[in-house]
Design a protein around this motif. Structure first.
Motif, PDB file in Angstrom:
ATOM      1  N   VAL A  86     116.886  27.156 -36.962  1.00  0.00           N
ATOM      2  CA  VAL A  86     117.949  27.799 -37.727  1.00  0.00           C
ATOM      3  C   VAL A  86     119.034  28.333 -36.817  1.00  0.00           C
ATOM      4  O   VAL A  86     118.824  28.531 -35.614  1.00  0.00           O
ATOM      5  CB  VAL A  86     117.389  28.928 -38.617  1.00  0.00           C
ATOM      6  N   CYS A 125     119.923  33.038 -39.795  1.00  0.00           N
ATOM      7  CA  CYS A 125     118.750  33.864 -39.506  1.00  0.00           C
ATOM      8  C   CYS A 125     119.203  35.285 -39.195  1.00  0.00           C
ATOM      9  O   CYS A 125     120.091  35.486 -38.366  1.00  0.00           O
ATOM     10  CB  CYS A 125     117.994  33.265 -38.326  1.00  0.00           C
ATOM     11  N   VAL A 146     112.322  32.085 -35.911  1.00  0.00           N
ATOM     12  CA  VAL A 146     112.276  31.723 -37.322  1.00  0.00           C
ATOM     13  C   VAL A 146     112.546  30.233 -37.424  1.00  0.00           C
ATOM     14  O   VAL A 146     113.520  29.726 -36.872  1.00  0.00           O
ATOM     15  CB  VAL A 146     113.302  32.537 -38.127  1.00  0.00           C
ATOM     16  N   ALA A 166     113.946  39.310 -40.850  1.00  0.00           N
ATOM     17  CA  ALA A 166     112.941  38.316 -41.215  1.00  0.00           C
ATOM     18  C   ALA A 166     111.579  38.977 -41.382  1.00  0.00           C
ATOM     19  O   ALA A 166     111.106  39.665 -40.479  1.00  0.00           O
ATOM     20  CB  ALA A 166     112.865  37.231 -40.146  1.00  0.00           C
ATOM     21  N   TRP A 177     112.143  29.222 -43.133  1.00  0.00           N
ATOM     22  CA  TRP A 177     113.445  29.787 -43.483  1.00  0.00           C
ATOM     23  C   TRP A 177     114.285  28.655 -44.075  1.00  0.00           C
ATOM     24  O   TRP A 177     115.147  28.078 -43.426  1.00  0.00           O
ATOM     25  CB  TRP A 177     114.093  30.371 -42.238  1.00  0.00           C
TER      26      TRP A 177
END
Length: 350
Positions: free
Chosen positions: A289, A214, A222, A29, A130
């Motif tokens: 996520v 993720c 995230v 990420a 995300w």
């Protein structure tokens, strides 16, 4: 009659908050997607959000109690066929499985209301989301032709059928909720109304959501969708079968709303809080996520006509109370929210 597109044209969206990251190309990420721990953590236990059977003879009373205490509930026996829901889920998977460059052919414009891209609320967060989404309002045929030049009819038919079914369910629920407030049909004659041409005056949108796995599951920092309240009158969400939805409840913190087989999650937005004179609250919620599995959801948002004047109903359950909010059109409130994302309601208090 004002339209959502006209409103968006006066509130251009930042172009750098429209395009999702290419999820297939990233292995970690980016820093701009990592949220502070103070924003992400503090999740509560499993949800005790009320579950309501719409076939229950006491459903109206149960809905009133749920909205007074939670602002959200899970709904069973809602009348929407499981086969239609499955068709929508299949089309969502087909859509988001397309290569990134194909999806970008229907990227939403800076003033657009439909198409592919990040949700419009993305601009209100310092960190990126995300998430990738696709917004439908009415027929998606123009976009679908670009995505599937030789096989677009199926997507259009499913989305149009689902929107029709959701409209009926939304209006049924809204009538029950207004009934619980002692508000008669004459005061809500706009509900389900049509103009002289037969076109419906209400504003509705179907939001298709994808939250890819993720790549940094151990960090857990995230966010799929940041904390927010919906602007809508009512939102009807289908979660899928993977955890991700959380609501914030005063005195408790973040609470997970686990998927319930066959259920919709129903929550009120800011517009209903205004009309109910804060008797019912719009609930703060977010989406987290999953570390290994892609999560899908789809939400139907229902609003009164853009020129409808929002004015608190102070009869029924609010008998004797003074209005807490100043009157304004739906269009004007959307503009207020655009500029005051998390403080819009307090900014119009009397």
């Amino acid at each position: 009659m004002s339209t959502m597109n006209e409103i968006y044209e006066s509130h251009l969206y930042p172009s750098d908050r429209i395009v999702p990251v290419d999820f297939e190309a990233v292995r970690t990420a980016p820093e701009s997607y990592v949220w502070p721990k103070s924003d992400v953590f503090s999740s509560g236990e499993q949800s005790s959000v009320p579950v309501i059977d719409l076939m229950d003879p006491n459903a109206t009373e149960h809905i009133r109690q749920a909205l007074e205490t939670w602002g959200v509930f899970q709904l069973l026996n809602h009348g929407i066929s499981s086969s239609l829901i499955e068709e929508v889920e299949n089309e969502i998977r087909r859509l988001f499985a397309l290569p990134a460059q194909q999806k970008l052919k229907v990227l939403r414009s800076t003033h657009g209301s439909t198409g592919y891209g990040l949700p419009r609320i993305a601009k209100n967060f310092s960190q990126h989301l995300w998430h990738e989404g696709f917004t439908v309002m009415g027929s998606p045929v123009d976009h679908a032709r670009k995505l599937w030049p030789h096989d677009y009819e199926r997507f259009c038919d499913v989305m149009e059928n689902y929107q029709k079914a959701m409209k009926g369910l939304a209006e049924r629920l809204i009538r029950l909720i207004f009934l619980s407030l002692g508000i008669c049909d004459e005061e809500i004659r706009w509900l389900g109304s049509s103009d002289d041409s037969g076109s419906n005056n209400i504003t509705a949108a179907l939001q298709l959501n994808s939250y890819p796995p993720c790549p940094d599951p151990d960090d857990g920092q995230v966010m799929g969708l940041g904390p927010h309240t919906d602007t809508s009158l009512i939102t009807i969400l289908r979660q899928g079968d993977i955890n991700g939805l959380e609501i914030f409840k005063d005195g408790v913190g973040w609470i997970l709303v686990p998927p319930l087989a066959g259920a919709f999650v129903v929550n009120l937005g800011d517009l209903f809080q205004i009309l109910s004179n804060a008797r019912f609250r719009s609930v703060i919620h977010r989406a987290v996520v999953n570390g290994t599995r892609q999560r899908y959801s789809f939400a139907y948002f229902y609003d009164p006509p853009m020129d409808f004047v929002l004015s608190p109903f102070c009869n029924g359950l609010n008998s004797g109370q003074a209005p807490r909010y100043r009157s304004m059109t739906v269009k004007d409130y959307i503009s207020v929210k655009f500029n005051n994302f998390m403080t819009a309601l307090s900014s119009i208090e009397i």
